[in-house]
Design an enzyme around this catalytic site. Sequence first.
Site, PDB file in Angstrom:
ATOM      1  N   GLU A  55       4.897  -4.409   7.122  1.00  0.00           N
ATOM      2  CA  GLU A  55       3.972  -4.201   7.856  1.00  0.00           C
ATOM      3  C   GLU A  55       4.206  -3.769   8.587  1.00  0.00           C
ATOM      4  OE1 GLU A  55       2.732  -6.839   6.227  1.00  0.00           O
ATOM      5  OE2 GLU A  55       1.313  -5.484   4.834  1.00  0.00           O
TER       6      GLU A  55
ATOM      7  N   GLU B 238      -0.721  -8.844  -0.837  1.00  0.00           N
ATOM      8  CA  GLU B 238      -2.056  -9.470  -0.375  1.00  0.00           C
ATOM      9  C   GLU B 238      -2.307  -9.517  -1.638  1.00  0.00           C
ATOM     10  OE1 GLU B 238      -1.644  -6.522   2.881  1.00  0.00           O
ATOM     11  OE2 GLU B 238      -2.907  -8.152   4.124  1.00  0.00           O
TER      12      GLU B 238
ATOM     13  N   ALA C 142       1.027  -1.104   0.352  1.00  0.00           N
ATOM     14  CA  ALA C 142       0.001   0.396  -0.084  1.00  0.00           C
ATOM     15  C   ALA C 142       1.196   1.538   0.056  1.00  0.00           C
ATOM     16  CB  ALA C 142      -1.050   0.186   1.064  1.00  0.00           C
TER      17      ALA C 142
ATOM     18  N   GLY D  62       1.201  -4.990   1.170  1.00  0.00           N
ATOM     19  CA  GLY D  62      -0.310  -5.529  -0.486  1.00  0.00           C
ATOM     20  C   GLY D  62      -0.103  -6.267  -1.749  1.00  0.00           C
TER      21      GLY D  62
END
Length: 258
Positions: A132, A112, A65, A109
Amino acid sequence: MPYENILVETRGRVGLITLNRPKALNALCVGLIKDLGAALDAFEADDEVGCIVLTGSEKAFAAGADIKEMADKTYMDAYLQDFITVGWQRITTCRKPIIAAVAGYALGGGCEIAMMCDFIIAAENAKFGQPEITIGTIPGSGGTQRLTRFVGKSKAMDMCLTGRQMDAAEAERSGLVSRIVPAADLVDEAVKIADRIAGMSRPAVYMTKEAVNASYETTLQQGIMFERRLFHSTFATEDQKEGMAAFVEKRQPNFKNR
Ligand code: CAA
């Protein structure tokens, strides 16, 4: 439709989406996720496309992200905007198969999103991770859940608690990726595999996805019953008749509903 953060093309019956924010290593900003959703909508609606490949660059599939975009968000921003939910889940609702073709970094992300796809083909230089924790947060788009299902608790805990990266060989050994190919051949190999899938009967492809995905959501007995009902229902399709007749007649099948 012009996109700012992705490149989109079709190769035969395969839809190819390339994440394209090279300066930010394909960090998944809001605009990129919007572009990705719109491209998936377009491919889903296009009868000439039977399978989708999602890829990035040789250096990064996606480095997560967008940290710069989210760094100053408050709890209220995150909660009320349902941050990291809107748009991201579009990958999981696509009925057409999506193959993630991963080279370089698939972090946070990025990892993911690769795991939301139906399976992952990795280049030899691929690196997967959920870092993260190193920036004071935790995975927010399924990392703790999907990674654990792919590689088991011990490795998932190790990766999520330390933020360490897994190389392609370990990822294949652990069941996270289905195949490893040379980096230079990644997209061509992924498109070749996607093309094979796009040549199958579309109802059978959709039912296969539904049945495999159901195995994550249900008991073994219920899953087997669900599979059997779908299996029985394929006998109502022209493609099952064609597929089995072609086998008996020693010829290639010509599926009507591709
Ligand atoms: N968000 C925003 N920008 C990013 C980014 C990210 N996730 N990852 C890289 N970039 C940017 C860098 O800021 C840099 O931009 P500038 O040149 O403007 O400074 C550019 O991309 C190149 O990055 P680096 O200079 O850091 O490249 P590197 O080769 O030295 O390192 C890397 C590569 C190891 C991937 C490193 O960039 C990195 O650690 N990135 C962050 C990875 C990360 O923590 N991802 C998780 C994000 S949180 C998340 O994803 C939450 C969730 O679950 C959804």
